[in-house]
Structures are given as C-alpha cells and as structure tokens.
Design an enzyme around this catalytic site. Sequence first.
Site, PDB file in Angstrom:
ATOM      1  N   HIS A   1       0.823  -1.219   0.000  1.00 45.24           N
ATOM      2  CA  HIS A   1       0.000   0.000   0.000  1.00 45.24           C
ATOM      3  C   HIS A   1       0.858   1.270   0.000  1.00 45.24           C
ATOM      4  CE1 HIS A   1      -3.890  -2.061   0.911  1.00 45.24           C
ATOM      5  NE2 HIS A   1      -3.097  -2.945   1.493  1.00 45.24           N
TER       6      HIS A   1
ATOM      7  N   ASN B   1     -10.240  -2.755   2.688  1.00 46.42           N
ATOM      8  CA  ASN B   1      -9.946  -2.809   1.252  1.00 46.42           C
ATOM      9  C   ASN B   1     -11.233  -2.601   0.466  1.00 46.42           C
ATOM     10  OD1 ASN B   1      -7.197  -3.313   1.419  1.00 46.42           O
ATOM     11  ND2 ASN B   1      -7.396  -5.522   1.203  1.00 46.42           N
TER      12      ASN B   1
ATOM     13  N   TYR C   1       0.856  -4.079  12.167  1.00 48.46           N
ATOM     14  CA  TYR C   1       0.780  -2.642  11.872  1.00 48.46           C
ATOM     15  C   TYR C   1       1.574  -1.818  12.873  1.00 48.46           C
ATOM     16  CZ  TYR C   1      -2.533  -3.850   8.282  1.00 48.46           C
ATOM     17  OH  TYR C   1      -3.092  -4.385   7.156  1.00 48.46           O
TER      18      TYR C   1
HETATM   19 FE1  HDE Z   1      -2.407  -4.721   5.513  1.00 51.93          FE
HETATM   20  N1  HDE Z   1      -0.564  -3.952   5.967  1.00 51.93           N
HETATM   21  N2  HDE Z   1      -1.764  -6.552   6.121  1.00 51.93           N
HETATM   22  N3  HDE Z   1      -4.180  -5.574   4.959  1.00 51.93           N
HETATM   23  N4  HDE Z   1      -3.048  -2.965   4.909  1.00 51.93           N
HETATM   24  C1  HDE Z   1      -0.205  -2.676   5.797  1.00 51.93           C
HETATM   25  O1  HDE Z   1       0.918  -1.395   7.400  1.00 51.93           O
HETATM   26  C2  HDE Z   1      -0.657  -6.784   6.829  1.00 51.93           C
HETATM   27  C3  HDE Z   1      -4.553  -6.875   5.109  1.00 51.93           C
HETATM   28  C4  HDE Z   1      -4.299  -2.646   4.486  1.00 51.93           C
HETATM   29  O2  HDE Z   1      -3.103   3.577   4.020  1.00 51.93           O
HETATM   30  C5  HDE Z   1       1.127  -2.354   6.408  1.00 51.93           C
HETATM   31  O3  HDE Z   1       1.301   0.809   7.790  1.00 51.93           O
HETATM   32  C6  HDE Z   1      -0.601  -8.164   7.232  1.00 51.93           C
HETATM   33  C7  HDE Z   1      -5.964  -7.032   4.928  1.00 51.93           C
HETATM   34  C8  HDE Z   1      -4.373  -1.256   4.103  1.00 51.93           C
HETATM   35  O4  HDE Z   1      -1.467   3.390   5.460  1.00 51.93           O
HETATM   36  C9  HDE Z   1       1.550  -3.695   7.019  1.00 51.93           C
HETATM   37  C10 HDE Z   1      -1.733  -8.740   6.720  1.00 51.93           C
HETATM   38  C11 HDE Z   1      -6.432  -5.788   4.658  1.00 51.93           C
HETATM   39  C12 HDE Z   1      -3.087  -0.761   4.334  1.00 51.93           C
HETATM   40  C13 HDE Z   1       0.381  -4.591   6.670  1.00 51.93           C
HETATM   41  C14 HDE Z   1      -2.463  -7.718   6.036  1.00 51.93           C
HETATM   42  C15 HDE Z   1      -5.310  -4.891   4.670  1.00 51.93           C
HETATM   43  C16 HDE Z   1      -2.292  -1.837   4.834  1.00 51.93           C
HETATM   44  C17 HDE Z   1       2.116  -1.720   5.477  1.00 51.93           C
HETATM   45  C18 HDE Z   1      -2.158 -10.187   6.809  1.00 51.93           C
HETATM   46  C19 HDE Z   1      -7.882  -5.362   4.337  1.00 51.93           C
HETATM   47  C20 HDE Z   1      -2.607   0.648   4.048  1.00 51.93           C
HETATM   48  C21 HDE Z   1       2.282  -0.295   5.947  1.00 51.93           C
HETATM   49  C22 HDE Z   1      -2.346 -10.640   8.115  1.00 51.93           C
HETATM   50  C23 HDE Z   1      -8.812  -5.685   5.374  1.00 51.93           C
HETATM   51  C24 HDE Z   1      -2.877   1.562   5.212  1.00 51.93           C
HETATM   52  C25 HDE Z   1       1.472  -0.199   7.128  1.00 51.93           C
HETATM   53  C26 HDE Z   1      -2.440   2.965   4.874  1.00 51.93           C
HETATM   54  C27 HDE Z   1      -0.949  -1.712   5.203  1.00 51.93           C
HETATM   55  C28 HDE Z   1       0.321  -5.860   7.094  1.00 51.93           C
HETATM   56  C29 HDE Z   1      -3.663  -7.990   5.339  1.00 51.93           C
HETATM   57  C30 HDE Z   1      -5.467  -3.497   4.386  1.00 51.93           C
HETATM   58  C31 HDE Z   1       2.878  -4.265   6.537  1.00 51.93           C
HETATM   59  C32 HDE Z   1       0.509  -8.824   8.027  1.00 51.93           C
HETATM   60  C33 HDE Z   1      -6.775  -8.333   5.074  1.00 51.93           C
HETATM   61  C34 HDE Z   1      -5.578  -0.513   3.572  1.00 51.93           C
HETATM   62  O5  HDE Z   1       1.671  -3.616   8.398  1.00 51.93           O
END
Ligand code: HDE
Length: 695
Positions: free
Chosen positions: A76, A149, A363
């Site tokens: 993202h 999402n 996060y």
């Molecule tokens: Fe994320 N995700 N994600 N994700 N995600 C990040 O956090 C992660 C997942 C989502 O505009 C990171 O600050 C793991 C689902 C958005 O700043 C990180 C898993 C959904 C954003 C991370 C998921 C999301 C992130 C990267 C599996 C929808 C952007 C930078 C367990 C429900 C937020 C950060 C923004 C961002 C990890 C799965 C949505 C790496 C480990 C499911 C919208 O922490």
Amino acid sequence: MTDREQAPQSVKDAQLASYQVDNRGQGMTTDQGIPVQDTDNSLKAGDRGPTLLEDFHFREKIMRFDHERIPERVVHARGSGAHGYFQLYESLAEYTSADFLCDPSLRTPVFVRFSTVQGSRGSADTVRDVRGFATKFYTRQGNFDLVGNNMPVFFIQDAIKFPDVIHAVKPEPHNEIPQAASAHDTFWDFVSLQPETMHHVMWLMSDRALPRSYAMMQGFGVHTFRLINAEGRSTFVKFHWIPKLGTHSLVWDEAQKIAGKDPDFNRRDLWEAIESGNHPEYELGLQLFTEEEAARLDFDVLDPTKLIPEEIIPVRRVGKLVLDRNPDNFFAETEQIAFCVQNVVPGIGFTDDPLLQGRLFSYLDTQLTRLGGPNFAQIPINRPVAPVHNHQQDGFHFDAVPAREANYHPNSISGNTPTPQGDRGYVHYPSQVAGPKLRLRPESFADHYSQAAMFWNSMSPWEKKHIVAAYRFELGRVVRKEIRQRMVEHLNRIDNDLAVAVAQGLGVAAPEKVTDNPGGRSPALSQAIEPKDKPLGRKVAILVADGVDAASVTPLVETLKAQGAVPELLAPVDGAVTAADGTPLPVDRAIVTVASVLYDAVVVPDGTAAAELICGDGYAVHFVAEAYKHAKPVAFIGAGAMVRTAANLPAGDAAAEAGVLTSGAGAPDEDFLGQLVTAVAAHRFFERPVDAVSA
Ligand code: HDE
C-alpha cells in the site's frame, strides 16, 4: 447546526493548525532560527575557490535534503488521503458502547487514505490491484482505525502466509520486474499452489480491481469484528462503505492507457473533487449477526476468504462519511499517517480470525521502521483528539514535554496518577478460548471454490467477459506453461465454462468438466445493479474547433454542470476557438494534452467548419473511436455527425448504437440533453460490439 456537532472536527483541525508553519511573507532562517543571508551560493574561499566546511547553512540544507525519504510502506505504498467527518444516523447503543456510534449529534473527524497494494510510491494509480480504504476516526474515546480494502475478502486465511503472497505479487526478486502488476509467474505460481486465494483472485480479475474513482468504490473491513454494548453483550459485525456515487470501474485497455497518460488519475480525481466542492461521500453499512446466526452459515465467519451474502444478512446503513478537505501537506499527513488495526475504542472488539490476529501485531511493528521509532503517535496526523496520559517515555522523536516527577505506577508523588480507569477503560471481550496448541487450518476453512463460484455466477454477461479477458491477459503473461495449466485446472473446479474460455485464450488444453459449479448466487455482488441515475463527477469532453456552433455548446455545458458532471472544451490548440458567429469560445485544454481515456463521455457539437477540422485531426478522430471502444457515451450534434463517420463507428443495430446519441443542427433540445445526461449517468454500454473497433 449546534456547536457540539462541529466541535470534534474543529478540535482535530485546531490541533493540526497548531503545528502548521506558514512560510508565506516570512524571512528565511536555518532550522536553528538563525537568519539566512543567501541560499543560492555556498561559502567559498575566493570566488572560484573550494566550499568551506564552515558554511553551516549549506551543510544543514544538504543534510536535510539527503534524509528526506523515509521507507515507503511495504504494501500500500501508493496512496492518497483526505480529511472529513463521520456522522451517525441513529444511535447504535443497542449494539455498542462506542461513543461515536451512539450519539448522532457528533461529527467525528476522520482521515481516509486510499491506496494500491502492489506498486511503489511512484507507481500508477490505475493498475489491476486491490485498493486500500483505511479510515482513522479521531473519536473522543481515542482513535479507531478501520483498515479495509475495496474487496470484501482476502487472498489468504492465516497471517503467516502474508509475506508469501506479497513476495509473490511484488516485482520478481531477480530483476525487479514487473512494477505494480500481478501478471507474472511468481504471483500465479503462488496462487495456483495456494487454492484459498481462488475467491479473492476472482475479485482481482473483475472490474472491481479497476475503480473509476475512489469516490466510486466500496470499502470493506473484511474480517468479522465485534460490537460490544454497555451490558457487555457482543454482536458480530462486518463493516462496509457504500459510495454515494455508486461503484463504477474502468475497462482494462483504458486503465493501462491511463497509467501512461495520467498515472495520478485517481489521486487527481480525488483532489479535484474535493477542491471543487464535490465532496466524496460514503455510507457506513453494518452486517450485524449473532453467534447463533454465524453458526447456521455454511462457512466459517472467521475465514477472511468468505463474505456473507447481503441476501442472507442485510447491510444496515448507519451513518455517512464525507471527505471535505484536502491535506495541506502530502508527506506530513498522507505519508506519515500510521494506521494500526489494533486501534479500537471501547465498544468495538476483535474476533479470532487468524488473519486479523496477525494484523494486530503487524501494523504496530511496521511503523517502528517506517516512522523511525516508537513515538509515531505523537506526529500531528496520528495524534488522537482524546487526551493521552501514561508513563511511556523517551525514544527517538519524543515531542511531548511531560511535566511530572513520577513516571511509574503506582506512585505517591503524583497522587498515583495517571490512574487506570477500570470499567471505563477498554475491556477486551471475554470470549472463551481453550484447546491444544496446533499449527492447523480448521476444517471449517477447507472449501476454497464455492464462494469463488458464487462470485462468478453472480456476474452479468459483460462482467463475465471482462473476467475471462483478465485471466487470459494475466496468465498469458505467465511464461511457465505448467503454471497456466494448474490455474486452468483450479478454474475448472469453479466453473467449466470459465475454465474452457480461459484455456482457449491461453493455448492450453481445455479441461473436461469434473464437478458441478459449487456456488450459489448473490445478486448484490454484480456492478450491473449499481444505481446509474446521476452523472455526478463524470467528465465529459466536448470537442471544438474554429467554426463551431456556439449555440450547440452552451446548453451542453450548462446542463452537464447543473447535473454535477464536469464538461471540458477540448480543441486542437489551447486558448480559444472562434465560433461560427465570430465569438471567441475559451477552451479548457488542447486535445493533445489529454486523451479519451481521461473522460467518461465525448460530445462533438455542430458547426461544419469545426467538424471538418476535427475530421482532419487523427488524434481527435481516434479520441472518439476510443471512447466508443471503451463503451462510453458518444454524442454528435448537427455537422458533428461527420466525426462519427470519420471514426468508423459500428452502426445498424441497437447494440451498436447503444449510448450513441445524435441531434439535429443548432442548439440541442431538452429531449436530447435529457438523453445525454441519462447516458452519462449510465456510464458504459457494454452491449456494443467493440472488439472490432480499431482504437
Ligand atoms: Fe495490511 N498492511 N496486512 N491488509 N493494509 C499494511 O501497514 C498486513 C490486510 C491494508 O493507508 C502495512 O502501515 C498483514 C488485509 C491497508 O497506510 C503492514 C496482513 C487488509 C493498508 C500490513 C495484512 C489490509 C495496509 C504496510 C495479513 C484489508 C494501508 C504499511 C495478516 C482488510 C494503510 C502499514 C495505509 C498496510 C500488514 C492484510 C489493508 C505491513 C501482516 C486483510 C488498507 O503492516
């Protein structure tokens, strides 16, 4: 509106304003406040001599420049954000004690960041991808982050697979190709070996992966969360965002071209909509259900690869989100905002969804690296409007200046404060947990095909056509034949027609039918049923040249503007064209600086001389043909119809003529203007035979 309604939003605004630095009209200083004499010439020994180490202004300026970048988000990375507010329609106290969900008079300030997942910070907006829809609510009880999402399911069931799916989709490790694209071997290799991805991949191959605008995109919390009321009763909840403008998409050829013509397409659209007062709006929808209702479903609500069909548990619309202010500074706000899934307020709780559980760790952890230490919550955009009092201290970038002597609990020196607040504090929902420690997937997570089939079955014919084309494109880019074949075999377990259609495009063996399509239908999943009654936010190109009939232009512009659309006059050169009656008509842009893919519809007004000029301009003719190919409304007034002929548009039957409007010479009448507005609102006419159109 009462002061109270306004209060919380202005609290956040005031808080941000207190950090704002207005450089306008000020003399220049160093970071230490020392007045700067000259910032164009470094200090040298003699006019052609070496630069001196003593030049502290030079060294500070370069040092600050050298360190401007922070690590981009691992996923993202590419995003755009906006400020706004959330307001409830009626109290949800029956379900939750969260203050902002109980008091409809409150306006809770929010910051929303939309994003793509795969690409780097500078990648294009319109790639085929999942979009992030992350909302930070600055509530009076602390920050609530709904990090969702635009698709209601996820690729994987267990957080431990996240590094694998992201490594697979990101550019390949040996050559860092391709950027922001899933059409490559490693992604499809992983997907074809991990069938739990099948449902989400079906969404990714659909038009949902190509949103026309962030204001025309749904959002989903994905996981099952809990709402907990004042008596401690828990209700399961799925969060939805429903855009006021409906859910609309680009087509793939268009999306690829936009990536070159205007890589900032969605970002610009969001920015311009807010600047022009067309504030993007969404409703918060909740699917509320009990544990007993969850137990009756034929899938596990803790499995994030499943959605609950709206036909089974309806979506209740409980409040609205309005985005009404652009950030003042992209880095300070959009880049530095730190969403954390674990940020919940009393009245909202987690479930044991293993993907959600992993996110509760990730996060917080990622911000340490990205924002350079543990004090990121003190960055203005991350600060809650709720007061913060605790014994946490020190570390990099500690901005607070605590006036205290006791920095531990219990203490007698500061009257034993700050004090834990007991039942007024956040109480984790006391769900029962027991069982052996095991590395296992529950049996209730085992079905990977039924909901993928349900999504496919729920699509309209044109949506199915787009999905087949997307699989053909993506798998067609896969070099290893065995990966293509493996994918076709998975698709065959979803639907034989789908698998055969994809196989035909790939040149791999079409599979025999082995199982019946295992899915039902959920009509709510189709974009074909989206409301298409208003042209709000749609951009309409009006092609003009010298000799245009001004009387045929003015009513167009006025009507479209009055209906909330955005008409623009495009001409072979910028400046103004001279209308047939000699009046100058200001143009908005030279046609060569834009392209049809940046508009939702195109109109060629009357005026023989103008139409002849346009017919002689290959770029302009292509503009019209391409808009037709992308299923957009095209309209011709009087002599403007010459351009229709020049563009060689199919004609002769209802499908070919769908969304193609013509009017007699001169000023268009009410009837034509009404048809135009309806066609622009309808957005696309996918029944057209566009495959033969060369554009
Ligand atoms: Fe994320 N995700 N994600 N994700 N995600 C990040 O956090 C992660 C997942 C989502 O505009 C990171 O600050 C793991 C689902 C958005 O700043 C990180 C898993 C959904 C954003 C991370 C998921 C999301 C992130 C990267 C599996 C929808 C952007 C930078 C367990 C429900 C937020 C950060 C923004 C961002 C990890 C799965 C949505 C790496 C480990 C499911 C919208 O922490």
